[in-house]
Design a protein around this motif. Structure first.
Motif, PDB file in Angstrom:
ATOM      1  N   GLN A  74       0.846  -1.192   0.000  1.00  0.00           N
ATOM      2  CA  GLN A  74       0.000   0.000   0.000  1.00  0.00           C
ATOM      3  C   GLN A  74       0.881   1.240   0.000  1.00  0.00           C
ATOM      4  O   GLN A  74       1.816   1.356   0.799  1.00  0.00           O
ATOM      5  CB  GLN A  74      -0.917   0.005   1.229  1.00  0.00           C
ATOM      6  N   LEU A  75       0.578   2.185  -0.897  1.00  0.00           N
ATOM      7  CA  LEU A  75       1.391   3.396  -1.036  1.00  0.00           C
ATOM      8  C   LEU A  75       0.751   4.611  -0.369  1.00  0.00           C
ATOM      9  O   LEU A  75       1.452   5.559  -0.019  1.00  0.00           O
ATOM     10  CB  LEU A  75       1.627   3.697  -2.518  1.00  0.00           C
ATOM     11  N   PHE A  76      -0.576   4.600  -0.223  1.00  0.00           N
ATOM     12  CA  PHE A  76      -1.278   5.726   0.390  1.00  0.00           C
ATOM     13  C   PHE A  76      -2.238   5.220   1.460  1.00  0.00           C
ATOM     14  O   PHE A  76      -2.859   4.165   1.305  1.00  0.00           O
ATOM     15  CB  PHE A  76      -2.093   6.511  -0.652  1.00  0.00           C
ATOM     16  N   HIS A  77      -2.350   5.989   2.544  1.00  0.00           N
ATOM     17  CA  HIS A  77      -3.457   5.825   3.478  1.00  0.00           C
ATOM     18  C   HIS A  77      -4.614   6.663   2.951  1.00  0.00           C
ATOM     19  O   HIS A  77      -4.456   7.861   2.691  1.00  0.00           O
ATOM     20  CB  HIS A  77      -3.074   6.307   4.880  1.00  0.00           C
ATOM     21  N   ARG A  78      -5.779   6.064   2.779  1.00  0.00           N
ATOM     22  CA  ARG A  78      -6.938   6.769   2.251  1.00  0.00           C
ATOM     23  C   ARG A  78      -7.970   6.939   3.358  1.00  0.00           C
ATOM     24  O   ARG A  78      -8.261   6.001   4.099  1.00  0.00           O
ATOM     25  CB  ARG A  78      -7.541   6.005   1.074  1.00  0.00           C
ATOM     26  N   SER A  79      -8.524   8.142   3.464  1.00  0.00           N
ATOM     27  CA  SER A  79      -9.562   8.410   4.459  1.00  0.00           C
ATOM     28  C   SER A  79     -10.462   9.507   3.920  1.00  0.00           C
ATOM     29  O   SER A  79     -10.220  10.066   2.841  1.00  0.00           O
ATOM     30  CB  SER A  79      -8.940   8.845   5.793  1.00  0.00           C
ATOM     31  N   THR A  80     -11.505   9.833   4.678  1.00  0.00           N
ATOM     32  CA  THR A  80     -12.413  10.910   4.257  1.00  0.00           C
ATOM     33  C   THR A  80     -11.716  12.260   4.273  1.00  0.00           C
ATOM     34  O   THR A  80     -12.177  13.210   3.645  1.00  0.00           O
ATOM     35  CB  THR A  80     -13.642  10.957   5.183  1.00  0.00           C
ATOM     36  N   ARG A  81     -10.595  12.366   4.992  1.00  0.00           N
ATOM     37  CA  ARG A  81      -9.852  13.631   5.060  1.00  0.00           C
ATOM     38  C   ARG A  81      -8.862  13.775   3.910  1.00  0.00           C
ATOM     39  O   ARG A  81      -8.242  14.821   3.755  1.00  0.00           O
ATOM     40  CB  ARG A  81      -9.110  13.743   6.390  1.00  0.00           C
ATOM     41  N   GLY A  82      -8.695  12.719   3.117  1.00  0.00           N
ATOM     42  CA  GLY A  82      -7.761  12.789   2.006  1.00  0.00           C
ATOM     43  C   GLY A  82      -6.823  11.598   2.004  1.00  0.00           C
ATOM     44  O   GLY A  82      -7.160  10.519   2.510  1.00  0.00           O
ATOM     45  N   ILE A  83      -5.639  11.781   1.438  1.00  0.00           N
ATOM     46  CA  ILE A  83      -4.665  10.701   1.360  1.00  0.00           C
ATOM     47  C   ILE A  83      -3.323  11.183   1.890  1.00  0.00           C
ATOM     48  O   ILE A  83      -3.014  12.376   1.855  1.00  0.00           O
ATOM     49  CB  ILE A  83      -4.494  10.199  -0.091  1.00  0.00           C
ATOM     50  N   GLU A  84      -2.540  10.241   2.399  1.00  0.00           N
ATOM     51  CA  GLU A  84      -1.177  10.549   2.807  1.00  0.00           C
ATOM     52  C   GLU A  84      -0.316   9.322   2.552  1.00  0.00           C
ATOM     53  O   GLU A  84      -0.804   8.184   2.510  1.00  0.00           O
ATOM     54  CB  GLU A  84      -1.106  10.968   4.273  1.00  0.00           C
ATOM     55  N   LEU A  85       0.970   9.555   2.361  1.00  0.00           N
ATOM     56  CA  LEU A  85       1.881   8.477   2.015  1.00  0.00           C
ATOM     57  C   LEU A  85       2.075   7.507   3.172  1.00  0.00           C
ATOM     58  O   LEU A  85       2.165   7.909   4.332  1.00  0.00           O
ATOM     59  CB  LEU A  85       3.238   9.055   1.608  1.00  0.00           C
ATOM     60  N   THR A  86       2.142   6.224   2.843  1.00  0.00           N
ATOM     61  CA  THR A  86       2.589   5.231   3.811  1.00  0.00           C
ATOM     62  C   THR A  86       4.115   5.262   3.860  1.00  0.00           C
ATOM     63  O   THR A  86       4.768   5.985   3.091  1.00  0.00           O
ATOM     64  CB  THR A  86       2.123   3.830   3.399  1.00  0.00           C
ATOM     65  N   GLU A  87       4.694   4.468   4.738  1.00  0.00           N
ATOM     66  CA  GLU A  87       6.155   4.399   4.792  1.00  0.00           C
ATOM     67  C   GLU A  87       6.714   3.899   3.462  1.00  0.00           C
ATOM     68  O   GLU A  87       7.703   4.435   2.944  1.00  0.00           O
ATOM     69  CB  GLU A  87       6.597   3.478   5.928  1.00  0.00           C
ATOM     70  N   ALA A  88       6.055   2.883   2.889  1.00  0.00           N
ATOM     71  CA  ALA A  88       6.495   2.375   1.587  1.00  0.00           C
ATOM     72  C   ALA A  88       6.336   3.438   0.508  1.00  0.00           C
ATOM     73  O   ALA A  88       7.179   3.570  -0.392  1.00  0.00           O
ATOM     74  CB  ALA A  88       5.699   1.119   1.221  1.00  0.00           C
ATOM     75  N   GLY A  89       5.248   4.224   0.594  1.00  0.00           N
ATOM     76  CA  GLY A  89       5.037   5.291  -0.378  1.00  0.00           C
ATOM     77  C   GLY A  89       6.119   6.347  -0.312  1.00  0.00           C
ATOM     78  O   GLY A  89       6.576   6.861  -1.344  1.00  0.00           O
ATOM     79  N   SER A  90       6.557   6.692   0.903  1.00  0.00           N
ATOM     80  CA  SER A  90       7.631   7.680   1.059  1.00  0.00           C
ATOM     81  C   SER A  90       8.937   7.173   0.459  1.00  0.00           C
ATOM     82  O   SER A  90       9.687   7.933  -0.171  1.00  0.00           O
ATOM     83  CB  SER A  90       7.820   8.016   2.541  1.00  0.00           C
ATOM     84  N   ILE A  91       9.217   5.883   0.646  1.00  0.00           N
ATOM     85  CA  ILE A  91      10.433   5.296   0.069  1.00  0.00           C
ATOM     86  C   ILE A  91      10.359   5.340  -1.453  1.00  0.00           C
ATOM     87  O   ILE A  91      11.315   5.738  -2.134  1.00  0.00           O
ATOM     88  CB  ILE A  91      10.614   3.851   0.568  1.00  0.00           C
ATOM     89  N   LEU A  92       9.199   4.934  -1.993  1.00  0.00           N
ATOM     90  CA  LEU A  92       9.053   4.948  -3.448  1.00  0.00           C
ATOM     91  C   LEU A  92       9.163   6.364  -3.996  1.00  0.00           C
ATOM     92  O   LEU A  92       9.752   6.579  -5.063  1.00  0.00           O
ATOM     93  CB  LEU A  92       7.708   4.334  -3.845  1.00  0.00           C
ATOM     94  N   LEU A  93       8.618   7.348  -3.277  1.00  0.00           N
ATOM     95  CA  LEU A  93       8.661   8.720  -3.765  1.00  0.00           C
ATOM     96  C   LEU A  93      10.096   9.210  -3.907  1.00  0.00           C
ATOM     97  O   LEU A  93      10.427   9.913  -4.865  1.00  0.00           O
ATOM     98  CB  LEU A  93       7.867   9.635  -2.836  1.00  0.00           C
TER      99      LEU A  93
END
Length: 319
Positions: free
Chosen positions: A51-70
């Motif tokens: 999983q690359l993003f945490h998704r919620s009603t407030r929006g999205i933010e990077l997971t730890e794996a997403g930050s590494i990939l970025l």
């Protein structure tokens, strides 16, 4: 995922979503639909089995794996840009895409009226403008050139301060406040006045609670829509606090009360690679001319000069 199957297009979409912080903003930037952007991200997550993003009603933010990939995606983007620069240097650099992010008011009321002249003079440059939004802390801004009222925080940008943006209260000629001519805040304290959200935040964040302008702003309506604020002002429904350069493109409103207590720097920023692309330098030279305080007094540093009670001259449109 095997290296030979690594899909740069999916990475590019992921990087744009991470930078802008939403699927819808990425869809606008990339010229696609939200379902397509979401599917690209989901496909990339499936390829990587993470999983690359945490998704919620407030929006999205990077997971730890997403930050590494970025971090890796940013390196990949630098390589792609270097390839583009090397090829462009051989093929002639007065052609190609230039991505320009601009403060929304500057874009709508100052730069947009001059775009036709620029594009006619430089038909090979594909200038793609967007209203500037602050990047997320982890991401790099993909724009080639930025013109903002907040100094960008990215350390990899070359940043130059140009002129100042000044503000005033405006009204339609039919508004009762115009009858008395030049006013001060005490004269219009009971009138309905709209403040754009960005300006309201600057006023409440920089002026003391006892300042009359801050007090006036805090009891006035605030909007996040520049278009609706200007429309209400032009209709006579309300006064409106606006940057003084609005006069160059809207001569149907009257400046009735200068606001010398608040002003903003104009920042022109670009990554170092832009120096190596002639098309980017052409855009930078154009912006320097349009935002030059010597040519346009409304951008002068001195409030007494910039806020003189004379209308800003309309921008000249060349044939």
């Amino acid at each position: 995922m095997q290296a030979e199957l690594f899909d740069w297009d999916k990475i590019r979409v992921f990087r744009t979503v991470a930078h802008l912080g939403s699927m819808s903003a990425a869809a606008i930037r990339l010229g696609g639909s939200v379902p397509t952007i979401s599917r690209r991200v989901s496909d990339l997550e499936a390829d990587l089995n993470t999983q690359l993003f945490h998704r919620s009603t407030r929006g999205i933010e990077l997971t730890e794996a997403g930050s590494i990939l970025l971090r890796h995606a940013n390196v990949m983007a630098d390589v792609m840009e270097a390839v583009e620069i090397d090829v462009a240097d051989r093929l002639g650099t007065q052609t190609g895409i230039v991505r320009l992010d601009v403060d929304e008011a500057l874009l709508a009321w100052w730069l947009a009226p001059q775009l036709p002249t620029f594009l006619r003079s430089h038909p090979g440059i594909d200038l793609r403008t967007s209203a500037w939004t602050p990047p997320t802390p982890e991401a790099l801004n993909p724009a080639d050139v930025l013109t903002t009222l907040d100094r960008p925080v990215q350390s990899d940008l070359v940043t130059r301060r140009l002129g100042k943006v000044h503000y005033a209260i405006y009204a339609a000629p039919s508004h009762p406040a115009v009858e008395g001519g030049l006013a001060d805040l005490s004269d219009i304290s009971a009138a309905r006045c709209i403040f754009p959200q960005g300006l309201a935040l600057r006023i409440t964040g920089s002026l003391t609670p006892a300042n009359p302008l801050r007090q006036f702003c805090e009891r006035s309506p605030v909007t996040n829509s520049l278009a609706s604020a200007l429309a209400e002002c032009r209709s006579g429904a309300a006064l409106c606090a606006l940057p003084t350069f609005v006069e160059a493109s809207h001569t149907d409103i009257c400046r009735i009360c200068p606001l010398p207590d608040v002003r903003d720097d104009i920042w022109l920023s670009f990554p170092e690679r832009a120096r190596r692309l002639e098309r980017c330098m052409t855009v930078l030279d154009w912006l320097r001319g349009l935002l030059c305080s010597e040519a346009h007094p409304c951008f002068r540093q001195n409030p007494a000069q910039a806020l003189r009670m004379e209308p800003a001259p309309p921008l000249r449109r060349q044939a």
